[in-house]
Design a protein around this motif. Structure first.
Motif, PDB file in Angstrom:
ATOM      1  N   CYS B  52     -69.137  -4.743  71.476  1.00  0.00           N
ATOM      2  CA  CYS B  52     -68.213  -4.569  70.354  1.00  0.00           C
ATOM      3  C   CYS B  52     -67.594  -3.171  70.476  1.00  0.00           C
ATOM      4  CB  CYS B  52     -68.952  -4.636  69.023  1.00  0.00           C
ATOM      5  SG  CYS B  52     -70.019  -6.068  68.874  1.00  0.00           S
ATOM      6  N   GLN B  53     -66.339  -3.013  69.988  1.00  0.00           N
ATOM      7  CA  GLN B  53     -65.715  -1.686  70.012  1.00  0.00           C
ATOM      8  C   GLN B  53     -66.343  -0.776  68.974  1.00  0.00           C
ATOM      9  OE1 GLN B  53     -61.565  -0.671  69.602  1.00  0.00           O
ATOM     10  NE2 GLN B  53     -61.102  -1.793  71.470  1.00  0.00           N
ATOM     11  N   SER B  54     -66.805  -1.397  67.881  1.00  0.00           N
ATOM     12  CA  SER B  54     -67.492  -0.607  66.865  1.00  0.00           C
ATOM     13  C   SER B  54     -68.994  -0.727  67.119  1.00  0.00           C
ATOM     14  CB  SER B  54     -67.141  -1.146  65.486  1.00  0.00           C
ATOM     15  OG  SER B  54     -67.390  -2.532  65.443  1.00  0.00           O
ATOM     16  N   ARG B  55     -69.742   0.130  66.447  1.00  0.00           N
ATOM     17  CA  ARG B  55     -71.199   0.066  66.629  1.00  0.00           C
ATOM     18  C   ARG B  55     -71.777  -0.980  65.675  1.00  0.00           C
ATOM     19  NH1 ARG B  55     -73.425   5.985  66.212  1.00  0.00           N
ATOM     20  NH2 ARG B  55     -72.147   5.920  64.338  1.00  0.00           N
ATOM     21  N   VAL B  56     -72.631  -1.828  66.199  1.00  0.00           N
ATOM     22  CA  VAL B  56     -73.257  -2.885  65.396  1.00  0.00           C
ATOM     23  C   VAL B  56     -74.758  -2.848  65.667  1.00  0.00           C
ATOM     24  CG1 VAL B  56     -73.292  -5.350  64.838  1.00  0.00           C
ATOM     25  CG2 VAL B  56     -71.230  -4.334  65.793  1.00  0.00           C
ATOM     26  N   TRP B  57     -75.521  -2.919  64.587  1.00  0.00           N
ATOM     27  CA  TRP B  57     -76.975  -2.963  64.740  1.00  0.00           C
ATOM     28  C   TRP B  57     -77.509  -4.222  64.075  1.00  0.00           C
ATOM     29  CZ3 TRP B  57     -74.230   1.256  63.039  1.00  0.00           C
ATOM     30  CH2 TRP B  57     -74.274   2.410  63.835  1.00  0.00           C
ATOM     31  N   LEU B  58     -78.542  -4.762  64.673  1.00  0.00           N
ATOM     32  CA  LEU B  58     -79.186  -5.944  64.097  1.00  0.00           C
ATOM     33  C   LEU B  58     -80.695  -5.755  64.169  1.00  0.00           C
ATOM     34  CD1 LEU B  58     -78.692  -8.967  63.116  1.00  0.00           C
ATOM     35  CD2 LEU B  58     -79.418  -9.555  65.443  1.00  0.00           C
ATOM     36  N   HIS B  59     -81.318  -5.840  63.000  1.00  0.00           N
ATOM     37  CA  HIS B  59     -82.774  -5.723  62.947  1.00  0.00           C
ATOM     38  C   HIS B  59     -83.352  -7.049  62.468  1.00  0.00           C
ATOM     39  CE1 HIS B  59     -86.769  -4.270  62.089  1.00  0.00           C
ATOM     40  NE2 HIS B  59     -86.634  -4.633  60.821  1.00  0.00           N
ATOM     41  N   GLY B  60     -84.395  -7.519  63.123  1.00  0.00           N
ATOM     42  CA  GLY B  60     -85.031  -8.772  62.708  1.00  0.00           C
ATOM     43  C   GLY B  60     -86.506  -8.548  62.450  1.00  0.00           C
ATOM     44  N   GLU B  61     -87.008  -9.193  61.389  1.00  0.00           N
ATOM     45  CA  GLU B  61     -88.458  -9.121  61.184  1.00  0.00           C
ATOM     46  C   GLU B  61     -88.977 -10.439  60.614  1.00  0.00           C
ATOM     47  OE1 GLU B  61     -88.462  -5.515  58.859  1.00  0.00           O
ATOM     48  OE2 GLU B  61     -88.710  -6.648  56.995  1.00  0.00           O
ATOM     49  N   ILE B  62     -90.237 -10.709  60.914  1.00  0.00           N
ATOM     50  CA  ILE B  62     -90.822 -11.981  60.530  1.00  0.00           C
ATOM     51  C   ILE B  62     -91.627 -11.795  59.242  1.00  0.00           C
ATOM     52  CG2 ILE B  62     -93.013 -11.835  61.836  1.00  0.00           C
ATOM     53  CD1 ILE B  62     -90.949 -14.781  62.514  1.00  0.00           C
ATOM     54  N   LYS B  63     -91.410 -12.725  58.304  1.00  0.00           N
ATOM     55  CA  LYS B  63     -92.166 -12.695  57.041  1.00  0.00           C
ATOM     56  C   LYS B  63     -92.524 -14.137  56.693  1.00  0.00           C
ATOM     57  CE  LYS B  63     -89.650  -9.494  54.793  1.00  0.00           C
ATOM     58  NZ  LYS B  63     -88.713  -9.154  53.752  1.00  0.00           N
ATOM     59  N   ASP B  64     -93.780 -14.415  56.523  1.00  0.00           N
ATOM     60  CA  ASP B  64     -94.237 -15.782  56.208  1.00  0.00           C
ATOM     61  C   ASP B  64     -93.617 -16.815  57.150  1.00  0.00           C
ATOM     62  OD1 ASP B  64     -95.569 -14.616  54.071  1.00  0.00           O
ATOM     63  OD2 ASP B  64     -93.852 -14.929  52.716  1.00  0.00           O
ATOM     64  N   ASP B  65     -93.710 -16.545  58.419  1.00  0.00           N
ATOM     65  CA  ASP B  65     -93.207 -17.466  59.455  1.00  0.00           C
ATOM     66  C   ASP B  65     -91.693 -17.642  59.471  1.00  0.00           C
ATOM     67  OD1 ASP B  65     -95.776 -17.929  60.331  1.00  0.00           O
ATOM     68  OD2 ASP B  65     -96.062 -19.610  58.928  1.00  0.00           O
ATOM     69  N   LYS B  66     -91.021 -16.834  58.677  1.00  0.00           N
ATOM     70  CA  LYS B  66     -89.551 -16.927  58.701  1.00  0.00           C
ATOM     71  C   LYS B  66     -88.978 -15.615  59.231  1.00  0.00           C
ATOM     72  CE  LYS B  66     -88.962 -20.669  55.638  1.00  0.00           C
ATOM     73  NZ  LYS B  66     -89.280 -20.941  54.233  1.00  0.00           N
ATOM     74  N   LEU B  67     -87.836 -15.779  59.888  1.00  0.00           N
ATOM     75  CA  LEU B  67     -87.211 -14.618  60.522  1.00  0.00           C
ATOM     76  C   LEU B  67     -86.064 -14.120  59.623  1.00  0.00           C
ATOM     77  CD1 LEU B  67     -86.884 -12.764  62.957  1.00  0.00           C
ATOM     78  CD2 LEU B  67     -85.810 -14.636  64.196  1.00  0.00           C
ATOM     79  N   PHE B  69     -82.980 -11.268  59.022  1.00  0.00           N
ATOM     80  CA  PHE B  69     -82.100 -10.349  59.742  1.00  0.00           C
ATOM     81  C   PHE B  69     -81.451  -9.348  58.786  1.00  0.00           C
ATOM     82  CE2 PHE B  69     -81.728 -14.095  62.670  1.00  0.00           C
ATOM     83  CZ  PHE B  69     -82.275 -13.482  63.792  1.00  0.00           C
ATOM     84  N   TYR B  70     -81.247  -8.149  59.287  1.00  0.00           N
ATOM     85  CA  TYR B  70     -80.525  -7.110  58.554  1.00  0.00           C
ATOM     86  C   TYR B  70     -79.555  -6.478  59.550  1.00  0.00           C
ATOM     87  CZ  TYR B  70     -84.643  -7.955  55.776  1.00  0.00           C
ATOM     88  OH  TYR B  70     -85.630  -8.582  55.065  1.00  0.00           O
ATOM     89  N   ALA B  71     -78.288  -6.366  59.155  1.00  0.00           N
ATOM     90  CA  ALA B  71     -77.289  -5.882  60.119  1.00  0.00           C
ATOM     91  C   ALA B  71     -76.382  -4.844  59.483  1.00  0.00           C
ATOM     92  CB  ALA B  71     -76.469  -7.053  60.636  1.00  0.00           C
ATOM     93  N   ASP B  72     -75.734  -4.090  60.326  1.00  0.00           N
ATOM     94  CA  ASP B  72     -74.765  -3.104  59.840  1.00  0.00           C
ATOM     95  C   ASP B  72     -73.764  -2.798  60.947  1.00  0.00           C
ATOM     96  OD1 ASP B  72     -73.514  -1.343  58.150  1.00  0.00           O
ATOM     97  OD2 ASP B  72     -75.318  -0.155  57.719  1.00  0.00           O
ATOM     98  N   SER B  73     -72.619  -2.299  60.541  1.00  0.00           N
ATOM     99  CA  SER B  73     -71.623  -1.865  61.518  1.00  0.00           C
ATOM    100  C   SER B  73     -70.812  -0.747  60.899  1.00  0.00           C
ATOM    101  CB  SER B  73     -70.693  -3.022  61.890  1.00  0.00           C
ATOM    102  OG  SER B  73     -69.618  -2.525  62.666  1.00  0.00           O
ATOM    103  N   ASP B  74     -70.250   0.133  61.740  1.00  0.00           N
ATOM    104  CA  ASP B  74     -69.397   1.190  61.186  1.00  0.00           C
ATOM    105  C   ASP B  74     -67.966   0.704  60.960  1.00  0.00           C
ATOM    106  OD1 ASP B  74     -68.927   1.147  63.883  1.00  0.00           O
ATOM    107  OD2 ASP B  74     -69.564   3.218  64.252  1.00  0.00           O
ATOM    108  N   ALA B  75     -67.659  -0.521  61.406  1.00  0.00           N
ATOM    109  CA  ALA B  75     -66.359  -1.121  61.077  1.00  0.00           C
ATOM    110  C   ALA B  75     -66.604  -2.219  60.045  1.00  0.00           C
ATOM    111  CB  ALA B  75     -65.694  -1.695  62.318  1.00  0.00           C
ATOM    112  N   ILE B  76     -65.786  -2.237  59.013  1.00  0.00           N
ATOM    113  CA  ILE B  76     -66.099  -3.099  57.869  1.00  0.00           C
ATOM    114  C   ILE B  76     -65.852  -4.582  58.172  1.00  0.00           C
ATOM    115  CG2 ILE B  76     -63.896  -2.895  56.638  1.00  0.00           C
ATOM    116  CD1 ILE B  76     -67.366  -2.621  55.033  1.00  0.00           C
ATOM    117  N   ILE B  77     -64.824  -4.900  58.955  1.00  0.00           N
ATOM    118  CA  ILE B  77     -64.567  -6.311  59.280  1.00  0.00           C
ATOM    119  C   ILE B  77     -65.698  -6.840  60.174  1.00  0.00           C
ATOM    120  CG2 ILE B  77     -62.998  -7.930  60.427  1.00  0.00           C
ATOM    121  CD1 ILE B  77     -60.669  -6.117  59.516  1.00  0.00           C
TER     122      ILE B  77
END
Lengths: 406, 139
Positions: B52-67, B69-77
């Motif tokens: 991506c031209q902008s920075r994008v982060w994706l964090h995943g964690e497991i809770k009660d057997d479900k995955l 996701f939490y994400a962010d980017s410095d570009a709003i679109i």
């Protein structure tokens, strides 16, 4: 003489395209320029009526193609006022030409501890080939730092160019900022210290009259696609003596005199550096593109583009929260900018949706972005077919993007 | 709990209300703005999505057997786009995520409207999320 812009626009069929339902406003000329119909026709006419491989054939079509191809070499020689026709080497583009010099001149003449000097504003294609060479030969890559306005200080150049410097390689015009570099002074300082100098004219060839003999640079490189010609074409000019001293680049057909298993002898200039079947049609159409530009008159083009730059700079500067990066006194028709707190990519997307083509990102000049501590910029770059009305459309588009994204 | 497909269908319906891409971008921008910021500790190189031209982060964690996701980017679109993917996939089992067919991307015309650069970024986002699914599936 002033340019007849409506007539010029009619020469470029793509300018009539609708993009996402809107009239195309093409302001990404720094990345590549559009092609006039005569250039498109020259390439297809060659394939339709004159095509055969060149240099080898005894038959009629091969001779026609060879003449057309070699005539463009003469034309380029005159265009940049090289002393000899064989100082004009066809390449795939600027990147290819710089790599050729790094691989041949660099490998032969630059050794451990020697220095290569570039500027902080260079395009990656004038950084990476030298880094690769330095890794191999243990030579040192240095750069002339950027000043806040996006220009370099000639005093820094005087300090950094020393007898240790074997090569200075600088861009004539910055693609990211529009800065015009003082290449005459740099050439003089390089020669005073016994260094050779390469001028990357990718962003200059379409704007300025060039005289390589008057400049006295050792190498001069540019791409065909930035001067309204086909992609995959480019020129390396080098002084005869240096080119003769350089070893060949790629091995193959056309670059040899004789081949046997006991040894091979290389061809003379320019063919020594032109192995394999080249982009014949592209080079022929490059000749047409250069003629098109010459007929308009480079000085007329420059005057009109400066007028557009001044108009756009004034209009964009009036937008609250817009900052222009690259405010050097001598600038080409490029405006790099950011809207306060808004990522350049978001602006690019909203403009694209209005049919406005600009470039966003680091423009293959990441050190420039690092210098300013920004992720990238939005860049509008103008050509002679652009109009003040298009600048107004851009301004409206930026205002709309600002409203949506704030 | 909604299924992946029922969430996709909801998004398709949301987008069908707009004829103009300008309005669709407004939707993505507002959606992007409504999403929270990703905790700085998760903005790591490992969580970066490249392409991506902008920075994008994706964090995943497991809770009660479900995955989740939490994400962010410095570009709003971009944040809006990755946010849509999070909305569709987050909170499902790794298996459901790994096996999912993300037909909403095609249906809302997102891919056609993105520059190749951004389309590659979108492909990279989907790939990263599915890779998380596969990785946690194996555990």
């Amino acid at each position: 003489m002033s340019l007849n812009i409506p007539q010029i626009r009619a020469d470029f069929p793509i300018l009539n395209e609708k993009i996402r339902g809107k009239q195309l406003v093409y302001l990404d000329n720094g990345a590549s320029t559009q092609k006039p119909q005569v250039v498109i026709d020259a390439e297809s006419y060659y394939y339709e009526h004159q095509y055969a491989n060149i240099h080898r054939g005894v038959h009629y079509l091969s001779q026609v193609g060879t003449d057309l191809y070699e005539n463009v070499r003469k034309q380029v020689q005159q265009f940049i006022n090289a002393k000899h026709e064989h100082e004009i080497i066809y390449t795939k583009g600027t990147t290819n030409a710089i790599n050729l010099v790094a691989y041949t001149f660099g490998r032969k003449f630059i050794n451990e501890g020697d220095e290569i000097l570039i500027t902080e504003m260079e395009h990656h294609s004038n950084i990476v080939p030298w880094q690769m060479l330095c890794e191999e030969k243990k030579c040192i890559l240095k750069y002339i730092p950027l000043q806040a306005d996006g220009s370099i200080n000639i005093g820094d150049a005087e300090r950094l160019i020393t007898p240790k410097t074997k090569l200075v390689s600088v861009m004539y015009v910055s693609n990211a900022l529009g800065t015009i570099n003082p290449i005459e002074e740099l050439i003089a300082i390089a020669h005073k210290n016994g260094a050779k100098i390469l001028i990357d004219a990718a962003q200059a060839i379409q704007h300025f009259t060039i005289d390589v003999q008057a400049l006295d640079c050792d190498f001069f490189v540019f791409s065909g696609h930035k001067i309204y010609g086909p992609t995959g074409t480019g020129i390396l000019y080098g002084k005869e003596q240096i080119l003769n001293e350089m070893p060949p680049y790629e091995g193959g057909g056309d670059m040899i005199k004789t081949v046997s298993f006991s040894g091979t002898t290389y061809n003379d200039l320019p063919f020594k550096f032109e192995a394999g079947t080249p982009n014949i049609a592209g080079c022929i159409a490059l000749g047409t593109a250069i003629k098109y530009v010459q007929d308009l008159g480079i000085d007329n083009i420059r005057a009109y583009e400066t007028e557009l730059l001044n108009y756009a700079t004034e209009k964009l500067s009036a937008i609250e929260g817009l900052k222009i990066y690259g405010t050097a006194k001598h600038k080409s028709s490029v405006i790099s900018f950011l809207l306060d707190g808004i990522h350049p990519y978001d602006v690019g997307v909203i403009l694209d949706n209005q049919g406005i083509a600009i470039r966003t990102g680091h423009h293959c000049a990441q050190p420039v972005m690092d210098h300013y501590g920004i992720p990238g910029t939005c860049r509008a770059s103008f050509a002679f077919y652009n109009t003040k009305e298009e600048v107004d459309v851009l301004v409206d588009g930026i205002l709309k993007a600002k409203k949506m994204l704030s | 709990m909604q299924t992946i497909n029922s969430i996709q269908d909801e998004i398709i319906e949301d987008f069908s209300m707009y004829d103009d891409w300008n309005d669709k971008y407004e939707y993505l921008i507002e959606f992007g703005k409504s999403l929270g910021k990703l905790d700085e500790q998760y903005k790591t190189e490992e969580n970066r999505i490249h392409g991506c031209q902008s920075r994008v982060w994706l964090h995943g964690e497991i809770k009660d057997d479900k995955l989740f996701f939490y994400a962010d980017s410095d570009a709003i679109i971009t944040k809006g786009i990755v946010g849509l993917l999070v909305r569709v996939l987050s909170g499902h089992t790794p298996n459901e995520i790994a096996e999912s067919d993300l037909y909403f991307i095609e249906k809302i015309g997102l891919k056609d409207h993105l520059s190749p650069n951004r389309a590659n970024g979108l492909v990279a986002m989907v790939k990263k999320m599915k890779t998380y699914g596969i990785a946690f599936q194996a555990k």
